[in-house]
Design a protein around this motif. Structure first.
Motif, PDB file in Angstrom:
ATOM      1  N   THR A   1      25.517  16.696 -12.611  1.00 47.58           N
ATOM      2  CA  THR A   1      26.341  17.826 -12.137  1.00 47.58           C
ATOM      3  C   THR A   1      26.296  17.469 -10.494  1.00 47.58           C
ATOM      4  OG1 THR A   1      26.976  19.804 -11.668  1.00 47.58           O
ATOM      5  CG2 THR A   1      24.847  19.500 -11.957  1.00 47.58           C
ATOM      6  N   LEU A   2      27.522  17.544  -9.950  1.00 46.26           N
ATOM      7  CA  LEU A   2      27.841  17.464  -8.371  1.00 46.26           C
ATOM      8  C   LEU A   2      29.057  18.105  -7.931  1.00 46.26           C
ATOM      9  CD1 LEU A   2      26.721  15.770  -5.933  1.00 46.26           C
ATOM     10  CD2 LEU A   2      28.361  13.888  -6.505  1.00 46.26           C
ATOM     11  N   LYS A   3      28.813  18.753  -7.048  1.00 51.07           N
ATOM     12  CA  LYS A   3      30.187  19.374  -6.369  1.00 51.07           C
ATOM     13  C   LYS A   3      30.864  20.233  -7.441  1.00 51.07           C
ATOM     14  CE  LYS A   3      30.884  16.622  -2.471  1.00 51.07           C
ATOM     15  NZ  LYS A   3      32.017  15.653  -1.690  1.00 51.07           N
ATOM     16  N   GLY A   4      30.101  20.809  -8.249  1.00 53.97           N
ATOM     17  CA  GLY A   4      30.457  21.792  -9.343  1.00 53.97           C
ATOM     18  C   GLY A   4      31.175  21.210 -10.559  1.00 53.97           C
ATOM     19  N   ASN A   5      31.154  19.760 -10.544  1.00 58.06           N
ATOM     20  CA  ASN A   5      31.495  19.091 -11.664  1.00 58.06           C
ATOM     21  C   ASN A   5      30.440  18.463 -12.532  1.00 58.06           C
ATOM     22  OD1 ASN A   5      34.547  18.824 -10.783  1.00 58.06           O
ATOM     23  ND2 ASN A   5      33.546  17.875  -9.029  1.00 58.06           N
ATOM     24  N   VAL A   6      30.811  18.386 -13.980  1.00 59.59           N
ATOM     25  CA  VAL A   6      29.783  18.229 -14.835  1.00 59.59           C
ATOM     26  C   VAL A   6      30.275  16.733 -15.302  1.00 59.59           C
ATOM     27  CG1 VAL A   6      28.493  18.504 -16.852  1.00 59.59           C
ATOM     28  CG2 VAL A   6      29.085  20.296 -15.375  1.00 59.59           C
ATOM     29  N   PHE A   7      29.330  15.896 -15.311  1.00 59.26           N
ATOM     30  CA  PHE A   7      29.752  14.314 -15.835  1.00 59.26           C
ATOM     31  C   PHE A   7      28.895  14.172 -17.001  1.00 59.26           C
ATOM     32  CE2 PHE A   7      30.917  14.605 -11.461  1.00 59.26           C
ATOM     33  CZ  PHE A   7      32.306  14.021 -11.483  1.00 59.26           C
TER      34      PHE A   7
END
Length: 134
Positions: A57-63
């Protein structure tokens, strides 16, 4: 006798509540959700299980990264990773440097892997990074 039994059951119940609270607090999925909500970086992975995908997760995004086992010169390692965004429609604000940061974090954990980003993130990449001595 009944009072001793009641106290023993009460002690067992308290121990069970403390154990459950501890398991809840240290749960990695909970940490991932907290980091996503706070828009922070978090890497959730079970490195021993190559069949289990990792989550970033980074900047509210999940990868999510799919790991593929292959051979190197000396051993079997994760040699290919496909990364995709869970919600591509929410990627606004993510820039090329963020993608490169995530690639570096993946390569720290899997130095022999080549990383392939799926659409739409792959449109932002100038050149793919590759780990190892290949």
């Amino acid at each position: 006798m009944i009072i001793i039994l009641f106290r023993l059951l009460l002690l067992i119940a308290i121990a069970f509540i403390i154990y459950t609270a501890y398991k809840f607090i240290v749960n990695p999925r909970r940490k991932l959700e907290l980091a996503r909500d706070k828009r922070e970086f978090y890497f959730h992975d079970n490195k021993e299980n190559t069949k289990e995908n990792f989550l970033i997760t980074l900047k509210g995004n999940v990868f999510e990264g799919e790991k593929y086992l292959g051979t190197t010169e000396d051993s079997f390692e994760v040699v290919n990773i496909n990364v995709s965004a869970h919600n591509p429609e929410k990627l606004q604000g993510l820039d090329r440097e963020d993608i490169y940061f995530m690639e570096q974090e993946i390569l720290i954990r899997y130095p022999h892997a080549s990383i392939e980003w799926k659409y739409p993130v792959n449109r932002l990449i100038i050149h793919p990074l590759k780990g190892g001595n290949d």
